[in-house]
Design an enzyme around this catalytic site. Structure first.
Site, PDB file in Angstrom:
ATOM      1  N   GLY A 196      55.680 -36.794 -85.581  1.00  0.00           N
ATOM      2  CA  GLY A 196      56.224 -37.904 -84.792  1.00  0.00           C
ATOM      3  C   GLY A 196      55.251 -39.056 -84.773  1.00  0.00           C
ATOM      4  N   ARG A 243      55.874 -45.039 -81.540  1.00  0.00           N
ATOM      5  CA  ARG A 243      54.857 -45.826 -80.837  1.00  0.00           C
ATOM      6  C   ARG A 243      53.762 -44.933 -80.267  1.00  0.00           C
ATOM      7  NH1 ARG A 243      57.563 -49.660 -76.775  1.00  0.00           N
ATOM      8  NH2 ARG A 243      58.300 -47.604 -76.137  1.00  0.00           N
ATOM      9  N   MET A 244      54.171 -43.867 -79.578  1.00  0.00           N
ATOM     10  CA  MET A 244      53.168 -42.991 -78.969  1.00  0.00           C
ATOM     11  C   MET A 244      52.376 -42.238 -80.035  1.00  0.00           C
ATOM     12  SD  MET A 244      52.837 -43.041 -75.606  1.00  0.00           S
ATOM     13  CE  MET A 244      52.316 -41.424 -74.972  1.00  0.00           C
ATOM     14  N   GLY A 245      53.082 -41.589 -80.973  1.00  0.00           N
ATOM     15  CA  GLY A 245      52.417 -40.762 -81.981  1.00  0.00           C
ATOM     16  C   GLY A 245      51.467 -41.575 -82.842  1.00  0.00           C
ATOM     17  N   ASN A 257      57.931 -35.520 -73.984  1.00  0.00           N
ATOM     18  CA  ASN A 257      58.395 -35.463 -72.599  1.00  0.00           C
ATOM     19  C   ASN A 257      59.441 -34.381 -72.388  1.00  0.00           C
ATOM     20  OD1 ASN A 257      56.852 -37.295 -71.125  1.00  0.00           O
ATOM     21  ND2 ASN A 257      57.976 -39.041 -71.954  1.00  0.00           N
ATOM     22  N   SER A 280      50.153 -38.975 -70.197  1.00  0.00           N
ATOM     23  CA  SER A 280      50.433 -40.214 -69.471  1.00  0.00           C
ATOM     24  C   SER A 280      49.522 -41.328 -69.951  1.00  0.00           C
ATOM     25  CB  SER A 280      50.215 -40.003 -67.972  1.00  0.00           C
ATOM     26  OG  SER A 280      50.431 -41.211 -67.267  1.00  0.00           O
ATOM     27  N   GLY A 295      51.053 -44.428 -71.543  1.00  0.00           N
ATOM     28  CA  GLY A 295      51.867 -45.435 -72.218  1.00  0.00           C
ATOM     29  C   GLY A 295      51.119 -46.137 -73.330  1.00  0.00           C
ATOM     30  N   LYS A 332      53.451 -33.190 -65.472  1.00  0.00           N
ATOM     31  CA  LYS A 332      53.791 -34.535 -65.948  1.00  0.00           C
ATOM     32  C   LYS A 332      55.090 -35.032 -65.312  1.00  0.00           C
ATOM     33  CE  LYS A 332      53.683 -38.281 -68.505  1.00  0.00           C
ATOM     34  NZ  LYS A 332      55.016 -38.604 -68.907  1.00  0.00           N
ATOM     35  N   ASN A 353      55.551 -38.362 -63.014  1.00  0.00           N
ATOM     36  CA  ASN A 353      56.516 -39.447 -63.206  1.00  0.00           C
ATOM     37  C   ASN A 353      57.363 -39.684 -61.964  1.00  0.00           C
ATOM     38  OD1 ASN A 353      55.507 -39.273 -65.817  1.00  0.00           O
ATOM     39  ND2 ASN A 353      57.482 -39.821 -66.735  1.00  0.00           N
ATOM     40  N   GLU A 412      55.248 -41.722 -59.860  1.00  0.00           N
ATOM     41  CA  GLU A 412      55.208 -43.058 -60.480  1.00  0.00           C
ATOM     42  C   GLU A 412      56.427 -43.898 -60.083  1.00  0.00           C
ATOM     43  OE1 GLU A 412      54.788 -42.827 -64.852  1.00  0.00           O
ATOM     44  OE2 GLU A 412      56.538 -44.142 -64.925  1.00  0.00           O
TER      45      GLU A 412
END
Lengths: 295, 295, 295, 295
Positions: C7, C10-12, C87, C113, C115, C167, C171, C174
């Site tokens: 993956g 954006r995150m990976g 997630n 966590s 972003g 997590k 959230n 959050e």
């Protein structure tokens, strides 16, 4: 008409009485032999007239209902009809319908409202299932529901599961209405210039916008105990309230009032043991040196 | 610079120390002679250098602040400046400003955040008043606020009252953030697969979206008492949270989270004495014959 | 160390960069060949050094993660380790662990966590699994987490599922903190005497009780758009908020603030199409002849 | 009996009709000469029989009621009785009582519920004042209240102000009950297996726990417009709901359901312009790069 009724607890027993009063023959079965008309579900099935037998199940939801359905699948025959009138979760209905359907046995679900008053007042009914099953069972529904126009005490909400779903929503609404009266009651009790809270509630029974059956019950409760001194502010919750909220989450339906009612019940059972409020107390103490109450 | 400081309780005493550390001369007055530098507010006024005297008031809001303002109106002179740094309601500020203004005395309000940590970390400041008064008092603000860019620990929010208003909103937000951590804490505590709740909180201090100073304090609290066993879930509320909610109602600002936080505190002090939940219990008993808990 | 990463969204993609910066060799796979280092998961597995291979999965939860796990079960070997850093719902973890475990492949879950800021700041990590797997993967965790003491940016919350659970709760918290700032922002905006809302928020960054990373982001947002004019009050919600609330219901944890935050998001997407408020409008019209707004 | 009635709007006009039907002579005054029986309040006073004149005021609360009271203080005499039946805030009552009392004129407050249906059904009444004034005005109360036992449609709640206070709480409860039905309605509408939502509501009218007058009105509304398509989800709030919440804050009465109902109305008027949700959207965008909806 002659039907079978499984479960003779407070609700089932009252329903048997109401059905018999309406001229419907009822053979009842309960695990407790002292109140049961027959010794087993097999005997119950055998006692019913051949043709389309109808068995109304009125036992606690979950495992007990599951077991009764499983056993009925073994003693009933193709074309017979089982109606689950208990407080089952609507998701259980399709499971039960499939299980019975494998033997050709029909299934319906019925949400039943009215509590201990239903015996005399009749029960509000919401049912799910096929139209032809609804039609077949209508004499039973007519016997159980209150007098007056059928459509004011009975609804065919949709296919299997819809009856329990409607009852679930009914109970969610019920929670919030009870909370509403509760909050109003507390404010009136807290206010020095209100000298007679029970009289205010009693005076709301006619003409006002907030008149309701729950208000009438509140008046009865205040007649018995004007300050509710005999009670603790401790309230259980049954499954339906939680399921309603789960469904609100699932379907993105905002439920601020219904959720508030359920959370108020959760909190009522915690008292000063609330971990949330311990954490808040701990934080205040950390940043402000605010006094805390030691356990 | 040489200023007067009225009120030498926990907050005032810490602030005096911080101001003196920053090189500001402080004459402090407190009703308690054991901690006071002077015997009276008249002596305090006399001790300050002629010209524009500055007196910072740091006493409990309400009657005590009112009395100090009244007394200061009698001992200060035209052009002097009073700053109320206590937790006064923003509506009090215009009253105090008018009262002092009748004698030509200037007035500002300052919201002060930081609690017992402010002495070392500095205090977050929000002030209301005229720009030229802000400028005059800036050395005091600079001494009290945290190190770093001024605009990150100080704001001139608007005219008189705006400082206390901003502080009021700050506290409303604070209530809701504390409640948020509290609810998360309770859920983690309730879950069997979470073996180390304090470790989870500790691990949120860096990199996560929820990292904050209040989180750091939660970690400190859990270090001291990992299960918060020593505490009761009993939380007082101070004026600001209620005032914030009142303003939300007045200005039609929806405040579901802030109100939830305040109501949770109200409930925390009731336990099983909650009249709302007594009423709900009474209703359940009436319609369902549900068991209730007798007082 | 040389690991696989599935993956590269954006995150990976950001995580690969951070891992490589820390000296960890990373072979990345993505369904999009334009960004992928290898052509298939089989190639990914083949690229990793023999012994205990480690594959970090960072794809959308649900079906896509399920499919990746299934495919990895076919290309990895006994003793290898899969970490799901996406997630995923915590309930999926035991399913995935069992599926891989049938082949002797180890499994861990990691809540991540931070972003888009994580690439530079590091990611807050909460993990679930066996202690010896945690130890084996620690170089990866150390590379991903922020600098500073490990226990401030990383926690081993419990057995499999505990990382995603922690997590999820993160959230939920959050959501409520964001709602808290939002409500405070709205009240400040609504009040005439607050002349500079962005300055108030900016001034809360140091010394105050409400200082936090989310507050810092609020300041950034207000710097870019002081009145937030460019935005609509429309907010999606991801799974974790809802799951947190579901767990609160399941475990009887009162969640007034968290639920308020989630319901506010639901409502934000309805506008004047809210069926609840249509019903309320209809009722007011019925009893009071109150004017309603016609669609 | 012959009384004066000030204010001949929708409510006042209906009340005049009901009073006359009950054999009470009514001289009505309204600022609109087209509907008024007399040209001025002085004429109204002159038209009433000597002795203890009774004037019922039924005009919008606030300035208009204040002005009427002031004018009545000038045209009535010692021993006469004014009853404010409008929706005045309970705090106004002691002001009005004092103002009239300075001239020896008696005062009572009456909360009136029932809306446009009151003309035929009778109005639920909650009154505040002295017992002897209650007794004197009882023929008026008996004419206005619904048929049936007096104590089910009328209450003497306490001294001056208590009538309006009880009515305020009544309206707070009303808000929450309406919200409860609204949330239930929305969930039923959202669920695919519920095929006939209006039928479900209709079927709740008899036998169920949630039966009420508001439910009956919901059925009427759904009869007219089964999907409520003609309405927008836009709901005003009147003063009483807000005042109830203010009192809850003042007296530390937790009001999660009542506040939820009021905030839902606030939100219903904002749509995508909600500053709270703009702030939440801005925050999500900042930390997660989540897509936002541009205005």
């Amino acid at each position: 008409m002659h039907i079978g009724l499984v479960g003779l607890g407070r609700m089932g027993n009252n329903m048997r009485a109401r059905l018999r009063n309406a001229g419907i023959e009822v053979t009842g079965y309960d695990a407790n032999p002292a109140v049961s008309d027959v010794a087993s579900l097999a005997d119950l099935a055998a006692a019913l007239p051949e043709g389309q037998k109808l068995v109304w199940v009125m036992v606690p939801h979950g495992k007990i209902t599951d077991d009764v359905i499983t056993e009925l699948a073994g003693v009933l025959s193709e074309g017979d009809l089982v109606i689950d009138g208990g407080n089952s979760k609507w998701l259980d209905d399709s499971v039960h319908a499939e299980q019975l359907g494998a033997k050709g046995i029909r299934y319906m679900d019925a949400g039943v409202s009215g509590g201990v008053w239903g015996k005399d007042n009749g029960y509000g009914l919401m049912v799910g299932g096929d139209a032809k099953d609804v039609e077949f069972a209508m004499p039973v529904f007519d016997a159980l529901r209150p007098e007056g126009p059928r459509e004011e005490g009975f609804s065919h909400a949709g296919p299997i599961g819809a009856g329990h779903y409607a009852k679930m929503v009914h109970n969610g609404i019920e929670y919030a209405i009870m909370q509403a009266y509760g909050e109003g009651y507390e404010l009136l009790e807290a206010k020095d210039i209100i000298h007679d809270v029970p009289a205010v509630f009693a005076g709301w029974q006619r003409g006002t916008v907030v008149r309701s059956w729950l208000l009438d019950l509140m008046v009865l409760a205040l007649n018995e105990d004007p300050k509710l001194d005999a009670l603790e502010g401790y309230v259980e919750d049954s499954g339906e309230g939680r399921w309603t909220l789960e469904e609100g989450i699932e379907l993105a339906v905002p439920m601020p009032a219904l959720s508030a009612s359920i959370f108020a019940r959760f909190v009522s059972r915690q008292g000063s043991a609330s971990p949330t409020m311990k954490a808040v107390a701990a934080l205040r103490n950390q940043f402000g040196g605010h006094a805390v109450k030691k356990a």
